[in-house]
Design an enzyme around this catalytic site. Sequence first.
Site, PDB file in Angstrom:
ATOM      1  N   GLU A 179      -0.620   4.822  -0.469  1.00  0.00           N
ATOM      2  CA  GLU A 179      -1.433   6.020  -0.726  1.00  0.00           C
ATOM      3  C   GLU A 179      -0.576   7.260  -0.523  1.00  0.00           C
ATOM      4  O   GLU A 179       0.205   7.345   0.437  1.00  0.00           O
ATOM      5  CB  GLU A 179      -2.656   6.036   0.188  1.00  0.00           C
ATOM      6  CG  GLU A 179      -3.696   5.038  -0.288  1.00  0.00           C
ATOM      7  CD  GLU A 179      -4.914   4.957   0.619  1.00  0.00           C
ATOM      8  OE1 GLU A 179      -5.104   5.843   1.467  1.00  0.00           O
ATOM      9  OE2 GLU A 179      -5.679   3.985   0.463  1.00  0.00           O
TER      10      GLU A 179
ATOM     11  N   ASP B  98      -6.326  13.261 -25.296  1.00  0.00           N
ATOM     12  CA  ASP B  98      -6.244  11.869 -24.840  1.00  0.00           C
ATOM     13  C   ASP B  98      -5.487  11.092 -25.919  1.00  0.00           C
ATOM     14  O   ASP B  98      -6.049  10.766 -26.960  1.00  0.00           O
ATOM     15  CB  ASP B  98      -7.669  11.339 -24.650  1.00  0.00           C
ATOM     16  CG  ASP B  98      -7.707   9.876 -24.238  1.00  0.00           C
ATOM     17  OD1 ASP B  98      -6.672   9.197 -24.341  1.00  0.00           O
ATOM     18  OD2 ASP B  98      -8.793   9.419 -23.828  1.00  0.00           O
TER      19      ASP B  98
ATOM     20  N   ARG C 141      -1.250  -2.635 -18.435  1.00  0.00           N
ATOM     21  CA  ARG C 141      -2.576  -2.017 -18.521  1.00  0.00           C
ATOM     22  C   ARG C 141      -2.670  -0.912 -17.472  1.00  0.00           C
ATOM     23  O   ARG C 141      -2.567  -1.189 -16.275  1.00  0.00           O
ATOM     24  CB  ARG C 141      -3.598  -3.125 -18.234  1.00  0.00           C
ATOM     25  CG  ARG C 141      -5.010  -2.848 -18.583  1.00  0.00           C
ATOM     26  CD  ARG C 141      -5.723  -4.164 -18.826  1.00  0.00           C
ATOM     27  NE  ARG C 141      -5.303  -4.671 -20.114  1.00  0.00           N
ATOM     28  CZ  ARG C 141      -5.875  -4.318 -21.279  1.00  0.00           C
ATOM     29  NH1 ARG C 141      -6.908  -3.514 -21.293  1.00  0.00           N
ATOM     30  NH2 ARG C 141      -5.425  -4.793 -22.416  1.00  0.00           N
TER      31      ARG C 141
ATOM     32  N   THR D 268      -3.344   5.872 -21.980  1.00  0.00           N
ATOM     33  CA  THR D 268      -3.140   4.559 -21.379  1.00  0.00           C
ATOM     34  C   THR D 268      -1.692   4.186 -21.664  1.00  0.00           C
ATOM     35  O   THR D 268      -1.015   4.841 -22.461  1.00  0.00           O
ATOM     36  CB  THR D 268      -4.082   3.495 -21.982  1.00  0.00           C
ATOM     37  OG1 THR D 268      -3.932   3.520 -23.397  1.00  0.00           O
ATOM     38  CG2 THR D 268      -5.528   3.764 -21.608  1.00  0.00           C
TER      39      THR D 268
ATOM     40  N   LYS E  88      -1.429   0.325 -25.017  1.00  0.00           N
ATOM     41  CA  LYS E  88      -1.817   0.176 -26.431  1.00  0.00           C
ATOM     42  C   LYS E  88      -0.538   0.231 -27.274  1.00  0.00           C
ATOM     43  O   LYS E  88       0.294  -0.665 -27.156  1.00  0.00           O
ATOM     44  CB  LYS E  88      -2.834   1.259 -26.807  1.00  0.00           C
ATOM     45  CG  LYS E  88      -4.163   1.143 -26.036  1.00  0.00           C
ATOM     46  CD  LYS E  88      -5.199   2.118 -26.547  1.00  0.00           C
ATOM     47  CE  LYS E  88      -6.548   1.936 -25.881  1.00  0.00           C
ATOM     48  NZ  LYS E  88      -6.659   2.658 -24.580  1.00  0.00           N
TER      49      LYS E  88
ATOM     50  N   TYR F 268       0.853  -1.195   0.000  1.00  0.00           N
ATOM     51  CA  TYR F 268       0.000   0.000   0.000  1.00  0.00           C
ATOM     52  C   TYR F 268       0.885   1.239   0.000  1.00  0.00           C
ATOM     53  O   TYR F 268       1.893   1.283   0.713  1.00  0.00           O
ATOM     54  CB  TYR F 268      -0.892   0.034   1.252  1.00  0.00           C
ATOM     55  CG  TYR F 268      -2.337  -0.238   0.898  1.00  0.00           C
ATOM     56  CD1 TYR F 268      -3.011   0.600   0.013  1.00  0.00           C
ATOM     57  CD2 TYR F 268      -3.014  -1.323   1.440  1.00  0.00           C
ATOM     58  CE1 TYR F 268      -4.324   0.346  -0.331  1.00  0.00           C
ATOM     59  CE2 TYR F 268      -4.334  -1.581   1.102  1.00  0.00           C
ATOM     60  CZ  TYR F 268      -4.982  -0.731   0.216  1.00  0.00           C
ATOM     61  OH  TYR F 268      -6.280  -0.974  -0.132  1.00  0.00           O
TER      62      TYR F 268
HETATM   63  N1  DSN Z   1     -11.475   0.236 -25.495  1.00  0.00           N
HETATM   64  C1  DSN Z   1     -10.363   0.970 -26.067  1.00  0.00           C
HETATM   65  C2  DSN Z   1     -10.208   0.690 -27.515  1.00  0.00           C
HETATM   66  O1  DSN Z   1     -10.425  -0.443 -27.905  1.00  0.00           O
HETATM   67  O2  DSN Z   1      -9.866   1.561 -28.283  1.00  0.00           O
HETATM   68  C3  DSN Z   1     -10.474   2.376 -25.777  1.00  0.00           C
HETATM   69  O3  DSN Z   1     -10.564   2.533 -24.409  1.00  0.00           O
END
Ligand code: DSN
Length: 415
Positions: free
Chosen positions: A54, A198, A233, A224, A227, A52
């Site tokens: 925080e 984003d 993730r 994120t 990707k 933990y």
């Molecule tokens: N779900 C993602 C995508 O497939 O692009 C976006 O958050």
Amino acid sequence: MHDVVRRVDPEIAAVLDAELARQRDQLEMIASENFTSPAVMATMGSTLTNKYAEGYPGKRYYGGCVNVDVAESLARDRATALFGAERANVQPHSGATANLTAFLSFLKPGDKVLGLSLSHGGHLTHGHPVNFSGLLFQAVHYEVDQATETINYDRLREQAKQERPKLLIGGASAYPRAWDFVALRSIADEVGAILLFDMAHIAGLVAGGVHASPVPFCDIVTSTTHKTLRGPRGGLILCKQEHFAAINKMNFPGVQGGPLMHVIAAKAVCFHEAMQESFRDYARRMVANAQVLGASLMERGFRLVSGGTDNHLLLVNVTNKGLTGKEMEELLEKVGITANKNTVPFDQQSPFVTSGVRLGTPALTTRGMGPDQMREIAAIMESAVTARGDDAALAALKGRSSELCRAFPLYPDLA
Ligand code: DSN
């Protein structure tokens, strides 16, 4: 690794085995997915999951944070160096919580936001009515131009002048074209809006230098890390120094509780990997593969939304092939290709049916596939459309997909 699980929980070990086999044996073309490195996975499966922490490095609500402080500081420093940002918050559990933090750092409930419509390639968290962003805020949307299927920044400027949003949002999950950050900044300035970008889909392209960076132009950039960036993730926020304190306070304790230190450490590994020359090469190959795949599909009569791609993804309108997006997704599954149905701009079909499929090159490029494999995949797709209903022919096409997968092994040391 799976054997450790097998001794305790054979049922879940069977899931791990089956998923490894699925990832190895399918052509993974979901544009938002990738294969992260064994180093990232090992860090996620480490003792840091027990801790933990925080708070933030040097200012925690728990003892024993000496080691996780080092990990989070490395992650923050590497994120700022990688993207040329003034400050980074690496704690968001996901892109959605990064966006929630961003909204609440700058806005009050009821304030107006302007983002790209989900059905034109935008994202749920950019103001969709079923999401916090549309439930708590007054959301209005821009769309792509019907003729070019790209964003018309002059029209966006006019809409922004009419709507006067407090927050202008750029970014998408199904937009194959490059973004114009100079235009977005000048529109935001003209209407006095805060500018959020984003970059979840294109973060790896930005890191690899094959897409312009939103960082110098935006008040806040969210992302994120899993990707095109190919990390664990999770989420990420980049901002200027002047907004850092407000964003930190809103992410914790405003939006989240304890940070996931094993994931934060894995983000640090991902940022380190993304700083290497080999990652720049990866980013270049991702885009080159998407362009070859797009050209090969068009030669075979497939219609690409906007007529091509500048990034890692393609949106294919399959109406002229006599199929819906749902049918195409199912057909691709039969020939060993994993992709997702997707609405196309001005779609006449429901979101559960759609007229398109979204195809991405991040995962296949990680496997080492290149232009020849992209051409073979386009040929498999065309043959699948012709052979629909002929199970033997589809099985033979699946064999060709498996052959490609065997030629580019995935996680050879994992079992
Ligand atoms: N779900 C993602 C995508 O497939 O692009 C976006 O958050």
